[in-house]
Write a protein that holds these residues in place. Structure first.
Motif, PDB file in Angstrom:
ATOM      1  N   PRO A  37       0.874  -1.189  -0.212  1.00 10.67           N
ATOM      2  CA  PRO A  37       0.107  -0.128   0.211  1.00 10.67           C
ATOM      3  C   PRO A  37       0.655   0.876  -0.244  1.00 10.67           C
ATOM      4  CG  PRO A  37       0.057  -1.088   1.397  1.00 10.67           C
ATOM      5  CD  PRO A  37       1.120  -2.063   1.001  1.00 10.67           C
ATOM      6  N   LEU A  38       0.424   2.208  -0.830  1.00 13.85           N
ATOM      7  CA  LEU A  38       1.174   3.677  -0.632  1.00 13.85           C
ATOM      8  C   LEU A  38       0.081   4.834   0.235  1.00 13.85           C
ATOM      9  CD1 LEU A  38       3.869   4.883  -1.674  1.00 13.85           C
ATOM     10  CD2 LEU A  38       2.354   5.639  -3.748  1.00 13.85           C
ATOM     11  N   ASN A  39       0.958   4.793   1.185  1.00 10.57           N
ATOM     12  CA  ASN A  39      -0.010   6.407   1.492  1.00 10.57           C
ATOM     13  C   ASN A  39       0.800   7.811   1.360  1.00 10.57           C
ATOM     14  OD1 ASN A  39      -2.514   6.093   3.595  1.00 10.57           O
ATOM     15  ND2 ASN A  39      -0.920   6.419   5.708  1.00 10.57           N
ATOM     16  N   TYR A  40      -0.625   8.047   0.959  1.00 10.86           N
ATOM     17  CA  TYR A  40      -0.622   9.410   0.266  1.00 10.86           C
ATOM     18  C   TYR A  40      -0.586  10.919   1.126  1.00 10.86           C
ATOM     19  CZ  TYR A  40      -1.476  14.094  -2.299  1.00 10.86           C
ATOM     20  OH  TYR A  40      -1.297  14.859  -2.590  1.00 10.86           O
ATOM     21  N   SER A  41       0.502  11.441   1.696  1.00 13.77           N
ATOM     22  CA  SER A  41      -0.238  12.320   2.020  1.00 13.77           C
ATOM     23  C   SER A  41       1.190  13.557   1.967  1.00 13.77           C
ATOM     24  CB  SER A  41       0.756  12.002   3.626  1.00 13.77           C
ATOM     25  OG  SER A  41       2.036  11.669   3.473  1.00 13.77           O
ATOM     26  N   ASP A  42       0.824  14.984   2.457  1.00 11.93           N
ATOM     27  CA  ASP A  42       1.686  15.700   1.988  1.00 11.93           C
ATOM     28  C   ASP A  42       3.456  15.611   1.937  1.00 11.93           C
ATOM     29  OD1 ASP A  42       0.306  17.286   0.786  1.00 11.93           O
ATOM     30  OD2 ASP A  42       0.277  19.020   1.780  1.00 11.93           O
ATOM     31  N   GLN A  43       3.018  14.625   3.695  1.00 10.74           N
ATOM     32  CA  GLN A  43       4.915  14.936   4.157  1.00 10.74           C
ATOM     33  C   GLN A  43       5.241  13.122   3.309  1.00 10.74           C
ATOM     34  OE1 GLN A  43       4.489  12.574   7.939  1.00 10.74           O
ATOM     35  NE2 GLN A  43       6.644  13.103   8.960  1.00 10.74           N
ATOM     36  N   ASN A  44       4.670  12.990   2.669  1.00 12.82           N
ATOM     37  CA  ASN A  44       5.192  11.480   2.328  1.00 12.82           C
ATOM     38  C   ASN A  44       5.905  12.519   1.080  1.00 12.82           C
ATOM     39  OD1 ASN A  44       3.572   8.537   3.397  1.00 12.82           O
ATOM     40  ND2 ASN A  44       5.108   9.758   4.424  1.00 12.82           N
ATOM     41  N   LEU A  45       5.041  13.492   0.203  1.00  9.66           N
ATOM     42  CA  LEU A  45       5.644  14.082  -0.523  1.00  9.66           C
ATOM     43  C   LEU A  45       6.525  14.939  -0.384  1.00  9.66           C
ATOM     44  CD1 LEU A  45       3.945  13.831  -3.963  1.00  9.66           C
ATOM     45  CD2 LEU A  45       2.666  13.320  -1.893  1.00  9.66           C
ATOM     46  N   ASP A  46       6.716  15.428   0.653  1.00  8.01           N
ATOM     47  CA  ASP A  46       8.114  16.276   0.696  1.00  8.01           C
ATOM     48  C   ASP A  46       9.279  15.823   1.125  1.00  8.01           C
ATOM     49  OD1 ASP A  46       6.017  18.586   1.062  1.00  8.01           O
ATOM     50  OD2 ASP A  46       5.874  18.708   2.859  1.00  8.01           O
ATOM     51  N   ALA A  47       9.308  14.639   1.985  1.00  9.83           N
ATOM     52  CA  ALA A  47      10.451  13.518   1.822  1.00  9.83           C
ATOM     53  C   ALA A  47      10.566  13.296   0.041  1.00  9.83           C
ATOM     54  CB  ALA A  47      10.036  12.211   2.436  1.00  9.83           C
ATOM     55  N   ALA A  48       9.480  13.104  -0.754  1.00  8.03           N
ATOM     56  CA  ALA A  48       9.834  12.574  -2.506  1.00  8.03           C
ATOM     57  C   ALA A  48      11.069  13.887  -2.408  1.00  8.03           C
ATOM     58  CB  ALA A  48       8.788  12.157  -2.739  1.00  8.03           C
ATOM     59  N   GLN A  49      10.936  15.475  -2.357  1.00 12.50           N
ATOM     60  CA  GLN A  49      10.757  16.055  -3.452  1.00 12.50           C
ATOM     61  C   GLN A  49      12.584  16.558  -2.259  1.00 12.50           C
ATOM     62  OE1 GLN A  49       9.132  20.168  -2.535  1.00 12.50           O
ATOM     63  NE2 GLN A  49       8.894  20.367  -4.320  1.00 12.50           N
ATOM     64  N   ALA A  50      12.426  16.110  -0.980  1.00 14.20           N
ATOM     65  CA  ALA A  50      13.416  16.045  -0.303  1.00 14.20           C
ATOM     66  C   ALA A  50      15.549  16.000  -0.709  1.00 14.20           C
ATOM     67  CB  ALA A  50      13.455  16.469   0.966  1.00 14.20           C
ATOM     68  N   SER A  51      14.675  14.403  -1.368  1.00 12.69           N
ATOM     69  CA  SER A  51      15.482  13.896  -1.924  1.00 12.69           C
ATOM     70  C   SER A  51      15.696  13.625  -3.293  1.00 12.69           C
ATOM     71  CB  SER A  51      14.477  11.994  -2.176  1.00 12.69           C
ATOM     72  OG  SER A  51      15.010  11.290  -1.341  1.00 12.69           O
ATOM     73  N   LEU A  52      14.406  14.297  -3.779  1.00  7.27           N
ATOM     74  CA  LEU A  52      15.164  14.662  -5.348  1.00  7.27           C
ATOM     75  C   LEU A  52      16.046  15.677  -5.764  1.00  7.27           C
ATOM     76  CD1 LEU A  52      14.992  13.255  -8.515  1.00  7.27           C
ATOM     77  CD2 LEU A  52      12.623  14.153  -8.124  1.00  7.27           C
ATOM     78  N   SER A  53      15.468  16.812  -4.597  1.00  2.00           N
ATOM     79  CA  SER A  53      16.516  17.675  -4.343  1.00  2.00           C
ATOM     80  C   SER A  53      18.106  17.545  -4.175  1.00  2.00           C
ATOM     81  CB  SER A  53      16.026  19.034  -3.668  1.00  2.00           C
ATOM     82  OG  SER A  53      14.716  19.773  -3.932  1.00  2.00           O
ATOM     83  N   ARG A  54      17.979  17.183  -3.399  1.00  4.90           N
ATOM     84  CA  ARG A  54      19.360  15.988  -3.178  1.00  4.90           C
ATOM     85  C   ARG A  54      19.944  15.779  -4.780  1.00  4.90           C
ATOM     86  NH1 ARG A  54      22.852  14.202   1.296  1.00  4.90           N
ATOM     87  NH2 ARG A  54      23.168  11.969   0.704  1.00  4.90           N
ATOM     88  N   TRP A  55      19.382  14.918  -4.879  1.00  4.97           N
ATOM     89  CA  TRP A  55      19.481  14.489  -6.151  1.00  4.97           C
ATOM     90  C   TRP A  55      20.333  14.995  -7.424  1.00  4.97           C
ATOM     91  CZ3 TRP A  55      16.771   8.898  -7.938  1.00  4.97           C
ATOM     92  CH2 TRP A  55      17.257   8.562  -8.779  1.00  4.97           C
ATOM     93  N   TYR A  56      19.248  15.802  -7.213  1.00  2.00           N
ATOM     94  CA  TYR A  56      19.936  16.708  -8.641  1.00  2.00           C
ATOM     95  C   TYR A  56      20.714  17.817  -7.881  1.00  2.00           C
ATOM     96  CZ  TYR A  56      15.970  15.483 -12.156  1.00  2.00           C
ATOM     97  OH  TYR A  56      15.254  14.987 -12.979  1.00  2.00           O
ATOM     98  N   SER A  57      21.068  18.258  -7.060  1.00  2.00           N
ATOM     99  CA  SER A  57      21.890  18.919  -6.566  1.00  2.00           C
ATOM    100  C   SER A  57      23.347  18.361  -6.717  1.00  2.00           C
ATOM    101  CB  SER A  57      21.860  19.803  -4.926  1.00  2.00           C
ATOM    102  OG  SER A  57      20.889  19.748  -4.628  1.00  2.00           O
ATOM    103  N   ALA A  58      23.344  16.895  -6.388  1.00  2.41           N
ATOM    104  CA  ALA A  58      24.864  16.736  -6.328  1.00  2.41           C
ATOM    105  C   ALA A  58      25.139  16.443  -7.851  1.00  2.41           C
ATOM    106  CB  ALA A  58      24.457  14.643  -5.941  1.00  2.41           C
ATOM    107  N   LEU A  59      23.950  16.197  -8.890  1.00  2.00           N
ATOM    108  CA  LEU A  59      25.060  16.256 -10.665  1.00  2.00           C
ATOM    109  C   LEU A  59      24.478  17.264 -10.604  1.00  2.00           C
ATOM    110  CD1 LEU A  59      20.920  13.765 -11.882  1.00  2.00           C
ATOM    111  CD2 LEU A  59      23.748  13.107 -10.753  1.00  2.00           C
ATOM    112  N   LYS A  60      24.412  18.601 -10.164  1.00  3.42           N
ATOM    113  CA  LYS A  60      24.882  19.940 -10.807  1.00  3.42           C
ATOM    114  C   LYS A  60      26.620  20.144 -10.444  1.00  3.42           C
ATOM    115  CE  LYS A  60      23.248  24.412  -9.746  1.00  3.42           C
ATOM    116  NZ  LYS A  60      21.867  25.034  -9.196  1.00  3.42           N
TER     117      LYS A  60
END
Length: 462
Positions: free
Chosen positions: A301-324
């Motif tokens: 099951p995948l629980n939808y919440s702003d908190q979880n979306l925020d975590a995914a966003q933070a993760s991806l920011s870190r991802w792109y910051s590294a690639l940059k």
RNA sequence: GGCUGGAUGGCAGAGUGGCUAUGCACCGGAUUGCAAAUCCGUUCACCCCGGUUCGACUCCGGGUCCAGCCUCCA
């Protein structure tokens, strides 16, 4: 060795396609009478990931995803809107395509519509009538006779006797058996209808997938997918119809994805607790949604919440910051790619695969800008793994500078931001830190975060 | 009631019979004009009860709880 959890076997099984090097996969798609919600997004993204990985493993993939463009709800909605069924379905098909594209999903090899396969359905129903697997009811409907198919219930682990005993199976006067399901609905005034040897009418829901999958992939094919709620009765009925009509084993591997939940409850139209893909992608970059979906295993099951979306966003920011920070102009690290494949080979374990990506990102950040040469193989590995999942393929600044549509009017545009950064640089150079901090605060209030680095100041909205 | 599946640290989420998951958050430190980002370090865990075992979060049995399906649903 690729293993896939087969719902019918309730176990992971080694994947072996019927024809070496080729995979035929059919996924139950949308009924197009409304916008797609996050639950639909999950099916789209999950099977896009599956197809991409099968291709990565060297298979040539026939990916069929149908569109249900004729059913009770569509007829009802069109009547409510006082528009034609075609105009309604075309509208929502366009929106669905837009959502799928935003979520980074490749178009399927074919996207058959139910209304274009009615002839095949009629032939199939005819065969079932001839063979005694179906019967005409008094009202003109045609029903499948479940008692003629011994394996009925095998996929979902149900005993027909238990189902009959269950109070929740609706009793219908015209059916011989409450488990029998409709293949053909007799024509009613004001509803679309097709001529058939057994009387004019329109197809029931289940028969369309039997017809379209067989048309596209043959009487037996490799993988059939869809949401877990389709296992019973939809997929059970498909098996019964198809195997009785063709005499062939229908599907080799059944894949079912888990639900999206909100507050520990299933997201669904009927409960009214759904968010449309459009709602969410106005607030979060679509790639954040894709990462969010793939960061849990497709069967969980995948629980939808702003908190979880925020975590995914933070993760991806870190991802792109590294690639940059570093170029990725070298080959990926073989051991890392092996580990990635191993994770994905294990029933598409994307959470584990993503953890491997995070480890590489950590190495990039650790080495930083000081040693591009040392960081490059890690960046190349991240890019290679990300390419398979179709995440992290954007220009880092496109992601990091992205602003939510809903907020766009309030925020400064890129030129304003760059100008303010220049002003702040002047203030800092002259030691006016009060002014420089004021500018930074003002930007932060507008959702812009500054980062001072050795080579100047960069900014991001994510 | 029947049938599936699940219960992991503050949150999310993998995995394993003995050895750091990973991300987010928190705390301490480095760095920074101050921040942010990043790095280093620390803390926090395997629903309950039995059993098997030298040793179980991991295997077996029982229980409790949760979700889904049994009606349209991705």
């Amino acid at each position: 060795m690729l293993t896939i959890y087969d719902s019918a076997a309730r176990a992971k099984r080694e994947f072996n396609p019927i024809r070496p090097g080729q995979v035929g996969i059919y996924v139950c798609g949308m009924t197009v009478y409304d916008r797609c919600h996050i639950g639909h997004a999950r099916v789209l993204v999950v099977f896009d990931m599956v197809v991409r990985y099968l291709k990565e493993r060297g298979f040539s993939v026939d990916y069929i995803r149908n569109i249900t463009d004729i059913d009770d709800k569509i007829i009802q909605r069109a009547a409510e809107n006082a528009e034609t069924i075609e105009s309604l379905t075309n509208r929502f098909i366009d929106l669905m395509h837009r959502d799928a594209e935003a979520l980074g999903c490749l178009p399927p090899s074919a996207e058959p519509r139910a209304t274009e396969s009615v002839e095949t359905m009629i032939e199939m129903i005819d065969t079932l009538l001839e063979r005694g697997n179906a019967y005409r009811a008094d009202n003109g409907d045609v029903y499948f006779d479940v008692s003629t198919f011994e394996r009925y219930g095998v996929l979902s682990g149900r005993d027909p006797e238990d189902l009959r005993a269950g109070a929740r199976v609706a009793v219908d006067e015209v059916k011989d058996d409450p488990l029998d399901f409709v293949l053909w609905k007799h024509a009613k005034p004001g509803e679309p209808q097709w001529d058939a040897p057994f009387g004019p009418g329109r197809p029931g829901w289940h028969i369309e997938c039997s017809a379209m999958s067989t048309e596209a992939l043959g009487t037996t094919f490799d993988i059939h997918g869809g949401g877990a709620d389709l296992m019973f009765p939809h997929h059970e009925n498909e098996i019964a119809q198809s195997e009785c009509a063709t005499g062939c084993h229908f599907v080799n591997y059944w894949m079912h994805n888990g639900f999206v939940r909100i507050d520990d409850e299933k997201m669904s139209k009927s409960l009214g607790n759904f968010f449309t893909i459009e709602d969410v992608t106005q607030r979060y970059h679509p790639e954040v949604v894709r990462l969010f979906i793939l960061s849990s295993h497709y069967r969980s099951p995948l629980n939808y919440s702003d908190q979880n979306l925020d975590a995914a966003q933070a993760s991806l920011s870190r991802w792109y910051s590294a690639l940059k920070k570093v170029p990725a102009n070298v080959e990926p690290i073989p051991e890392v790619m092996d580990a990635f494949h191993e994770a994905m080979d294990d029933d598409f374990n994307t959470p584990k695969a993503i953890a491997l990506i995070h480890e590489q990102l950590h190495h990039i950040h650790k080495v930083g800008e000081d040693d591009n040469q040392a960081a490059a193989p890690h960046a190349a590995s991240v890019n290679a793994m990300g390419a398979i999942l179709n995440i992290g393929q954007l220009d880092p600044d496109v992601f990091l500078h992205w602003s939510a549509e809903g907020e766009r009017e309030d925020t400064l545009d890129d030129a304003d931001i760059n100008q303010m950064i220049a002003q702040r640089a002047e203030a800092r150079a002259s030691g006016n830190f009060a002014e420089s901090d004021r500018i930074r605060d003002e930007l932060l209030e507008n959702g812009v975060t500054l980062e001072d680095g050795p080579h100047g100041t960069t900014w991001r909205r994510q």
